[in-house]
Design an enzyme around this catalytic site. Sequence first.
Site, PDB file in Angstrom:
ATOM      1  N   VAL A  14      39.056  27.896  86.897  1.00 19.07           N
ATOM      2  CA  VAL A  14      39.995  28.620  86.475  1.00 19.07           C
ATOM      3  C   VAL A  14      39.443  29.733  87.164  1.00 19.07           C
ATOM      4  O   VAL A  14      40.434  31.019  87.266  1.00 19.07           O
ATOM      5  CB  VAL A  14      41.103  28.042  84.664  1.00 19.07           C
ATOM      6  CG1 VAL A  14      41.524  29.004  84.606  1.00 19.07           C
ATOM      7  CG2 VAL A  14      41.231  27.255  85.282  1.00 19.07           C
ATOM      8  N   ARG A  51      32.994  25.888  93.413  1.00 11.79           N
ATOM      9  CA  ARG A  51      34.443  26.746  92.369  1.00 11.79           C
ATOM     10  C   ARG A  51      35.362  26.587  93.862  1.00 11.79           C
ATOM     11  O   ARG A  51      34.656  27.008  95.150  1.00 11.79           O
ATOM     12  CB  ARG A  51      34.151  27.567  91.716  1.00 11.79           C
ATOM     13  CG  ARG A  51      33.076  28.808  92.358  1.00 11.79           C
ATOM     14  CD  ARG A  51      33.082  29.995  92.147  1.00 11.79           C
ATOM     15  NE  ARG A  51      31.835  30.026  91.138  1.00 11.79           N
ATOM     16  CZ  ARG A  51      30.386  29.871  90.786  1.00 11.79           C
ATOM     17  NH1 ARG A  51      30.294  30.403  92.143  1.00 11.79           N
ATOM     18  NH2 ARG A  51      30.197  29.353  89.490  1.00 11.79           N
ATOM     19  N   LYS A 105      43.543  25.805  74.275  1.00 10.27           N
ATOM     20  CA  LYS A 105      44.482  25.152  73.611  1.00 10.27           C
ATOM     21  C   LYS A 105      43.859  24.026  73.391  1.00 10.27           C
ATOM     22  O   LYS A 105      44.422  23.933  71.815  1.00 10.27           O
ATOM     23  CB  LYS A 105      45.668  24.158  74.361  1.00 10.27           C
ATOM     24  CG  LYS A 105      45.294  23.021  74.886  1.00 10.27           C
ATOM     25  CD  LYS A 105      45.803  22.941  76.105  1.00 10.27           C
ATOM     26  CE  LYS A 105      44.682  23.955  77.596  1.00 10.27           C
ATOM     27  NZ  LYS A 105      45.368  23.732  78.853  1.00 10.27           N
ATOM     28  N   GLY A 187      43.545  13.643  92.000  1.00  6.53           N
ATOM     29  CA  GLY A 187      42.997  14.864  91.113  1.00  6.53           C
ATOM     30  C   GLY A 187      43.850  15.472  90.644  1.00  6.53           C
ATOM     31  O   GLY A 187      43.604  16.119  89.627  1.00  6.53           O
ATOM     32  N   LYS A 205      50.030  21.815  73.115  1.00  2.00           N
ATOM     33  CA  LYS A 205      50.861  22.203  72.779  1.00  2.00           C
ATOM     34  C   LYS A 205      51.792  23.075  72.843  1.00  2.00           C
ATOM     35  O   LYS A 205      52.247  23.773  71.759  1.00  2.00           O
ATOM     36  CB  LYS A 205      51.451  22.148  74.476  1.00  2.00           C
ATOM     37  CG  LYS A 205      49.396  22.328  75.476  1.00  2.00           C
ATOM     38  CD  LYS A 205      50.471  21.779  77.390  1.00  2.00           C
ATOM     39  CE  LYS A 205      49.131  22.011  78.171  1.00  2.00           C
ATOM     40  NZ  LYS A 205      48.667  22.069  79.007  1.00  2.00           N
TER      41      LYS A 205
END
Length: 435
Positions: A14, A51, A105, A187, A205
């Site tokens: 991310v 990454r 979260k 994945g 969430k």
Amino acid sequence: MQHVNLGMIGGGTVGSGVFHAWQKNGGLMAARLGVKINFRKIAVKAFDEPRPYPIARNLMTTDWQEVVNDPEIHVVIELVGGCGIARTMVLASLAQGKTVVTANKALISAHGPELFAAAAKSGANLYFEASVCGGIPIIKSLREGFVANQFPAIYGIVNGTCNYILSRMKAEGADFAAVLADAQKLGYAETPPDLDIDGHDAQHKIGILASLAHGFWADHHAIHTEGIRDVSKIDMQFAEKLGYTIKLLGIAKRISGRKPGVQVSVYPTLIPNTHVLAGVNGVFNACFVRGDIVGDTLFYGRGAGKDATASAVLSDVADAALDLKNGVKVRVAPFVPCNKGGRITSMAEIVSRYYLRLSVVDKPGTLAKIAAIFAAAKIGISSVIQPEGHEGESVPLILMIHDAPNAAMQRALAKIARLPVVKNPPVMFRVENFE
Ligand code: HSE
């Protein structure tokens, strides 16, 4: 033009997505916002960790404290995840008066009130758009777009992994275990997959959404949570015959009556094939939000992934940059506890409809015994399916049950499970008609 400097902790999937999106569209953001946003430091686990997008080497450090303690950094992006060191990082950044943007979260769900208090104390702000439904701007919509609304109901397909598995089970008539194994290979599911398939991620969430919508913090321990391990191919098929699809649904629904409260829950739910959420398939997320003023609205998009999450993180960065540009520290408070008496209604009190699958011995009196238990509990049966079998052998018996409190249904099920004609533990899913 004014400058805002960013520090980021986390330079993996991310983090590199955020950096890449900023490289691509940072100029556009500056033009739109009238603020130039610069990356100043990025704390990574290792310079050469894998990454998907490269990060400029001169920005990288392996010491997160360099980010938090740099006086030139105005906004810290936390992308570490979990409730351990990430909590320390967020608290340390807020204590320095820096605005924090997080995608975490689990952290917001478990420690929201502590973090909001820390933000209020320091006068900094805390943004968490990316924590729910990835790229879908659901938090901004609830807090700002729908600020004039109360929320009778929010229904969310908020876990992409579960939605992918359930969608494939339905489309292919496949078993849960086989699709999960394949999803892990591709994945789409983690190893181990528990956080997603046991409903914990969805619980975080829907708890965050419920809290924002209802003005009291939804304690995650009080959120009734069931995952999708017990959804089987046969239930998918019977649900389909009855006109339903099974989805893992996060629900935040206002409960009125003598003891008002809010249902906050996660469980596999039969939803009518004609409802718009039944058409949300694959890894996609969707939130169906009912506002008392706006009416029904629908949000759809990617709930995870480097690019969708980066879009949400940068939208928070934009808000933080505007706050700084305009000299406003907290334009939109991270959370406003405006409902002091708010409570989560226990699952036992919730009234719903049900799908029930029993494995029973096909012999005279079987249905009568089951019907008698429901009749004594004042629970109505709305339809029955039993595929033609052979007398004396086990057959599936599917019952659709009218509205009944969960406590009454559980008591009736316990009695039914003890009948000698009932061969396996009953399988029960709740049914949602969105009324
Ligand atoms: N694991 C989550 C999902 C994405 O499958 O939706 C991150 O919240």
